[in-house]
Design an enzyme around this catalytic site. Sequence first.
Site, PDB file in Angstrom:
ATOM      1  N   SER A  18     -27.424  21.998 -32.523  1.00 50.44           N
ATOM      2  CA  SER A  18     -28.153  22.577 -31.387  1.00 50.44           C
ATOM      3  C   SER A  18     -27.216  22.893 -30.219  1.00 50.44           C
ATOM      4  O   SER A  18     -27.454  23.834 -29.463  1.00 50.44           O
ATOM      5  CB  SER A  18     -29.292  21.657 -30.943  1.00 50.44           C
ATOM      6  OG  SER A  18     -28.801  20.500 -30.324  1.00 50.44           O
ATOM      7  N   ASN A  19     -26.149  22.131 -30.069  1.00 44.01           N
ATOM      8  CA  ASN A  19     -25.192  22.446 -29.003  1.00 44.01           C
ATOM      9  C   ASN A  19     -24.397  23.714 -29.328  1.00 44.01           C
ATOM     10  O   ASN A  19     -24.090  24.499 -28.434  1.00 44.01           O
ATOM     11  CB  ASN A  19     -24.260  21.265 -28.734  1.00 44.01           C
ATOM     12  CG  ASN A  19     -24.893  20.252 -27.801  1.00 44.01           C
ATOM     13  OD1 ASN A  19     -25.115  20.538 -26.628  1.00 44.01           O
ATOM     14  ND2 ASN A  19     -25.238  19.087 -28.331  1.00 44.01           N
ATOM     15  N   ARG A 100     -16.775  12.163 -35.961  1.00 41.72           N
ATOM     16  CA  ARG A 100     -15.595  11.515 -36.517  1.00 41.72           C
ATOM     17  C   ARG A 100     -14.669  11.099 -35.387  1.00 41.72           C
ATOM     18  O   ARG A 100     -14.539  11.833 -34.403  1.00 41.72           O
ATOM     19  CB  ARG A 100     -14.817  12.496 -37.422  1.00 41.72           C
ATOM     20  CG  ARG A 100     -15.573  12.966 -38.628  1.00 41.72           C
ATOM     21  CD  ARG A 100     -15.672  11.912 -39.675  1.00 41.72           C
ATOM     22  NE  ARG A 100     -14.379  11.360 -40.027  1.00 41.72           N
ATOM     23  CZ  ARG A 100     -14.242  10.309 -40.829  1.00 41.72           C
ATOM     24  NH1 ARG A 100     -15.289   9.711 -41.338  1.00 41.72           N
ATOM     25  NH2 ARG A 100     -13.025   9.850 -41.116  1.00 41.72           N
ATOM     26  N   HIS A 118     -20.789  14.054 -25.025  1.00 42.32           N
ATOM     27  CA  HIS A 118     -21.260  12.728 -25.405  1.00 42.32           C
ATOM     28  C   HIS A 118     -22.589  12.452 -24.702  1.00 42.32           C
ATOM     29  O   HIS A 118     -22.716  12.714 -23.493  1.00 42.32           O
ATOM     30  CB  HIS A 118     -20.230  11.663 -25.016  1.00 42.32           C
ATOM     31  CG  HIS A 118     -20.674  10.287 -25.369  1.00 42.32           C
ATOM     32  ND1 HIS A 118     -20.655   9.814 -26.669  1.00 42.32           N
ATOM     33  CD2 HIS A 118     -21.194   9.295 -24.613  1.00 42.32           C
ATOM     34  CE1 HIS A 118     -21.138   8.587 -26.687  1.00 42.32           C
ATOM     35  NE2 HIS A 118     -21.472   8.244 -25.451  1.00 42.32           N
TER      36      HIS A 118
HETATM   37  C1  GRF Z   1     -25.497  15.505 -29.317  1.00 39.34           C
HETATM   38  O1  GRF Z   1     -26.375  14.590 -28.690  1.00 39.34           O
HETATM   39  C2  GRF Z   1     -24.088  15.261 -28.871  1.00 39.34           C
HETATM   40  O2  GRF Z   1     -23.980  14.868 -27.542  1.00 39.34           O
HETATM   41  C3  GRF Z   1     -23.674  14.137 -29.774  1.00 39.34           C
HETATM   42  O3  GRF Z   1     -24.249  14.436 -31.016  1.00 39.34           O
HETATM   43  C4  GRF Z   1     -25.411  15.230 -30.816  1.00 39.34           C
HETATM   44  C5  GRF Z   1     -25.212  16.484 -31.600  1.00 39.34           C
HETATM   45  O4  GRF Z   1     -26.354  17.304 -31.614  1.00 39.34           O
HETATM   46  N1  GRF Z   1     -22.247  13.976 -29.786  1.00 39.34           N
HETATM   47  P1  GRF Z   1     -26.268  18.788 -32.184  1.00 39.34           P
HETATM   48  O5  GRF Z   1     -25.634  18.716 -33.565  1.00 39.34           O
HETATM   49  O6  GRF Z   1     -25.445  19.610 -31.242  1.00 39.34           O
HETATM   50  O7  GRF Z   1     -27.688  19.251 -32.249  1.00 39.34           O
END
Ligand code: GRF
Length: 221
Positions: A18-19, A100, A118
């Site tokens: 999603s990011n 990782r 994070h």
């Molecule tokens: C997010 O909450 C990010 O901060 C953390 O893992 C999650 C990843 O979500 N490190 P996505 O795969 O971007 O939906």
Amino acid sequence: MSAIALKPVVVLVSGRGSNLQALLERADVEHWQTSLGATIAAVVSSRASAAALDVARSQSIPVHVVAPEEFSSRAAFDAALATAIEPYAPELIVLAGFMRLLTPAFVRRFAGRLINIHPSLLPSFPGLATHRRALEAGVRVHGATVHFVSDQVDAGPIIAQAAVAVHADDDEASLAERVLQQEHRLLPRAVRQVLEGRVRYVDRRAVFKDIAQGELSLLAT
Ligand code: GRF
């Protein structure tokens, strides 16, 4: 008209993506090219089944899978990861849900070009299960952090943070959802600031230039 070289960005993922989606939407491909002079050159996943790979493929972004189970050590995995990344000569490597730990050698190799998102207000709650631990600790404010990657887990100079109020009736899922919404605002903004050279990594510190008050912090209820 001569073609102008776009700054390559490589995004590392492990899961949902999603990011990555937010990076693409909030700074869409045209915007990436015309305004930022950058492009997401590749997406590298540590899991073959990561939904993030579908997000990348839907935008015709080249994808690579480097799966830890195929390597006998962290060093060997990181060497393969570096081999997948190097050909793109990335200006920036964005860890967007990359699950990782990276070896010091890998971090040194790409020092100053690695940023991570994070889901907590670092230095509180590095590691996993951040939302559950925030609720257990009874904090009234939680959030997310984008930082340059150092060889310590979820540490390194902070670039930007988003704060989210904890509600009395929050559970892990509801809190995670509100933090994630802020992550999707925070990460594209931080990526843009780094690509624009307004945030730089110098001598293990984040150095800011021409950043207006409020650009590095988001507050949400
Ligand atoms: C997010 O909450 C990010 O901060 C953390 O893992 C999650 C990843 O979500 N490190 P996505 O795969 O971007 O939906």
